[in-house]
Design a protein around this motif. Sequence first.
Motif, PDB file in Angstrom:
ATOM      1  N   PHE A   8     -11.893   2.982   4.679  1.00 11.21           N
ATOM      2  CA  PHE A   8     -12.255   1.781   3.924  1.00 11.21           C
ATOM      3  C   PHE A   8     -13.774   1.642   3.777  1.00 11.21           C
ATOM      4  N   ASN A   9     -14.522   2.104   4.767  1.00 14.40           N
ATOM      5  CA  ASN A   9     -15.982   2.094   4.632  1.00 14.40           C
ATOM      6  C   ASN A   9     -16.422   3.012   3.496  1.00 14.40           C
ATOM      7  N   SER A  10     -15.743   4.142   3.355  1.00 17.74           N
ATOM      8  CA  SER A  10     -16.054   5.067   2.260  1.00 17.74           C
ATOM      9  C   SER A  10     -15.723   4.439   0.916  1.00 17.74           C
ATOM     10  N   ILE A  11     -14.587   3.750   0.858  1.00 20.80           N
ATOM     11  CA  ILE A  11     -14.199   3.070  -0.387  1.00 20.80           C
ATOM     12  C   ILE A  11     -15.220   1.990  -0.738  1.00 20.80           C
ATOM     13  N   LYS A  12     -15.646   1.230   0.264  1.00 16.25           N
ATOM     14  CA  LYS A  12     -16.594   0.141   0.030  1.00 16.25           C
ATOM     15  C   LYS A  12     -17.895   0.645  -0.579  1.00 16.25           C
ATOM     16  N   SER A  13     -18.325   1.836  -0.164  1.00 15.65           N
ATOM     17  CA  SER A  13     -19.595   2.373  -0.657  1.00 15.65           C
ATOM     18  C   SER A  13     -19.535   2.768  -2.126  1.00 15.65           C
ATOM     19  N   THR A  14     -18.316   2.860  -2.686  1.00 12.05           N
ATOM     20  CA  THR A  14     -18.186   3.290  -4.088  1.00 12.05           C
ATOM     21  C   THR A  14     -18.086   2.126  -5.062  1.00 12.05           C
ATOM     22  N   ILE A  15     -17.897   0.901  -4.555  1.00 20.79           N
ATOM     23  CA  ILE A  15     -17.717  -0.235  -5.459  1.00 20.79           C
ATOM     24  C   ILE A  15     -18.999  -1.058  -5.536  1.00 20.79           C
ATOM     25  N   PRO A  16     -19.216  -1.771  -6.642  1.00 21.90           N
ATOM     26  CA  PRO A  16     -20.432  -2.583  -6.791  1.00 21.90           C
ATOM     27  C   PRO A  16     -20.513  -3.694  -5.746  1.00 21.90           C
ATOM     28  N   GLU A  27      -5.278  -5.595  -5.063  1.00 23.36           N
ATOM     29  CA  GLU A  27      -4.808  -5.308  -6.428  1.00 23.36           C
ATOM     30  C   GLU A  27      -4.250  -3.893  -6.538  1.00 23.36           C
ATOM     31  N   VAL A  28      -4.929  -2.932  -5.910  1.00 21.87           N
ATOM     32  CA  VAL A  28      -4.477  -1.535  -5.988  1.00 21.87           C
ATOM     33  C   VAL A  28      -3.147  -1.353  -5.275  1.00 21.87           C
ATOM     34  N   LEU A  29      -2.980  -2.007  -4.131  1.00 29.12           N
ATOM     35  CA  LEU A  29      -1.763  -1.831  -3.325  1.00 29.12           C
ATOM     36  C   LEU A  29      -0.690  -2.882  -3.625  1.00 29.12           C
ATOM     37  N   THR A  30      -1.038  -3.840  -4.508  1.00 33.18           N
ATOM     38  CA  THR A  30      -0.129  -4.958  -4.829  1.00 33.18           C
ATOM     39  C   THR A  30       0.348  -5.649  -3.548  1.00 33.18           C
ATOM     40  N   ILE A  31      -0.618  -6.039  -2.722  1.00 33.29           N
ATOM     41  CA  ILE A  31      -0.347  -6.807  -1.509  1.00 33.29           C
ATOM     42  C   ILE A  31      -1.231  -8.045  -1.529  1.00 33.29           C
ATOM     43  N   SER A  32      -1.051  -8.946  -0.576  1.00 34.66           N
ATOM     44  CA  SER A  32      -1.872 -10.149  -0.510  1.00 34.66           C
ATOM     45  C   SER A  32      -3.274  -9.800  -0.020  1.00 34.66           C
ATOM     46  N   LEU A  54      -4.648   4.651  -2.742  1.00 30.81           N
ATOM     47  CA  LEU A  54      -6.066   4.323  -2.619  1.00 30.81           C
ATOM     48  C   LEU A  54      -6.947   5.546  -2.877  1.00 30.81           C
ATOM     49  N   SER A  55      -6.535   6.694  -2.353  1.00 32.69           N
ATOM     50  CA  SER A  55      -7.313   7.925  -2.562  1.00 32.69           C
ATOM     51  C   SER A  55      -7.389   8.279  -4.036  1.00 32.69           C
ATOM     52  N   ASP A  56      -6.254   8.177  -4.730  1.00 32.99           N
ATOM     53  CA  ASP A  56      -6.227   8.494  -6.159  1.00 32.99           C
ATOM     54  C   ASP A  56      -7.061   7.509  -6.969  1.00 32.99           C
ATOM     55  N   HIS A  57      -7.001   6.229  -6.602  1.00 33.30           N
ATOM     56  CA  HIS A  57      -7.695   5.193  -7.380  1.00 33.30           C
ATOM     57  C   HIS A  57      -9.213   5.292  -7.229  1.00 33.30           C
ATOM     58  N   ILE A  60     -11.459   8.959  -3.207  1.00 36.97           N
ATOM     59  CA  ILE A  60     -11.953   9.150  -1.839  1.00 36.97           C
ATOM     60  C   ILE A  60     -10.837   9.767  -0.993  1.00 36.97           C
ATOM     61  N   PRO A  61     -11.064  10.909  -0.364  1.00 38.13           N
ATOM     62  CA  PRO A  61     -10.023  11.526   0.471  1.00 38.13           C
ATOM     63  C   PRO A  61      -9.881  10.814   1.812  1.00 38.13           C
ATOM     64  N   PHE A  62      -8.671  10.775   2.321  1.00 42.80           N
ATOM     65  CA  PHE A  62      -8.430  10.282   3.678  1.00 42.80           C
ATOM     66  C   PHE A  62      -8.414  11.497   4.590  1.00 42.80           C
ATOM     67  N   LEU A  63      -9.362  11.559   5.503  1.00 42.09           N
ATOM     68  CA  LEU A  63      -9.511  12.743   6.329  1.00 42.09           C
ATOM     69  C   LEU A  63      -8.948  12.505   7.722  1.00 42.09           C
ATOM     70  N   TYR A  64      -8.081  13.422   8.142  1.00 38.68           N
ATOM     71  CA  TYR A  64      -7.548  13.373   9.502  1.00 38.68           C
ATOM     72  C   TYR A  64      -7.685  14.754  10.128  1.00 38.68           C
ATOM     73  N   LYS A  65      -8.221  14.780  11.321  1.00 43.05           N
ATOM     74  CA  LYS A  65      -8.380  16.049  12.025  1.00 43.05           C
ATOM     75  C   LYS A  65      -8.029  15.848  13.495  1.00 43.05           C
ATOM     76  N   PRO A  66      -7.047  16.565  14.011  1.00 48.66           N
ATOM     77  CA  PRO A  66      -6.733  16.473  15.445  1.00 48.66           C
ATOM     78  C   PRO A  66      -7.971  16.803  16.272  1.00 48.66           C
ATOM     79  N   ASP A  67      -8.213  16.002  17.300  1.00 47.69           N
ATOM     80  CA  ASP A  67      -9.440  16.151  18.082  1.00 47.69           C
ATOM     81  C   ASP A  67      -9.587  17.533  18.711  1.00 47.69           C
TER      82      ASP A  67
END
Length: 318
Positions: A8-16, A27-32, A54-57, A60-67
């Motif tokens: 979500f921090n990555s998403i935030k950096s892309t919006i005005p 709006e993207v997820l059609t939730i409250s 969210l990634s498509d919209h 921004i990729p969602f990155l997961y890497k086992p520690d």
Amino acid sequence: MHNQIDFFNSIKSTIPDYQNLAQTVAEVLTISTNEAYKKIRGNSILNLQQIIRLSDHFGIPFLYKPDQLPTVTFDYLSVDQEIPNMLLYLKDLLKNLQVIHLSKSKHITITTDDIPLFHFFKYPELTCFKLFYWSDSVMNADTKFDPSIFTDEIISLAKALNQLYLEIPSTEIWAKDTVHGTIEQIRYAYEARYISPILAEQIIEQVRYCLTDMNMYAIASKKTIDPSHTFNWYNCDVLGSISYLIDFKDRMACYNRFNTFNYLRTEDQPYCLQTKNWMQGLIMKSISFSGQGEKHRNKFLYHAFAECDNLIAEINRA
């Protein structure tokens, strides 16, 4: 949970700035909006479908890497090295640069042994020649270079990329022979009769114009009249790779060139941090061409201009 908050921090950096993150996510997820806040804070887990949406919209990729696994995930655009597919390549490049340009905080650091493509995109014939040389067409003895084979759309995209790059703060670390590669490409194409003497001279002149631009940016330490469009230029004898690091302050992205002009992209933060530290180490070993680095910059440009003049002289003697 930490991965979700970073996402979500990555998403935030892309919006005005004026756009509310929670409302946009709702709006993207059609939730409250309330549920969106919970997901942003990590109090509510995103499901797979929501991550994909969210990634498509936002791109921004969602990155997961086992520690326990030291792995890095890269994305890349698969483009055949054919002239018709250069349009796809430039469109994808423009989309990536627009995301960077729209971000509130951004800085590009480049290590390269070739003139960064954004600079020569200002000049149509030089742009067309580089795209032609990168394509498989240069290996076909029946194919001659003709700028007209590249559409107006390709030229427009290239100019748009140049303008966007000028408005993004950047640091460039060039190798000792960065200009030499392009000069040798022109020499090879001329000697192999892929390009005419007139076109060869025109392209060389545009390389000179490109280097003159670089000199102006370096003198002012900025690429436009806007002081926020900062520019730092360095010279390092040994680099090792062509890399672009995008620093958004709260996250980073790294692009590594491969197969001549394509790139691998990752937002793996440990990898990006390692790349950033490597680049900072290179800067410490480099000679600055910006601002007061006039003596070293002039010496570098003198040799680059001499290479251009020598090739023009060779063509005129032929």
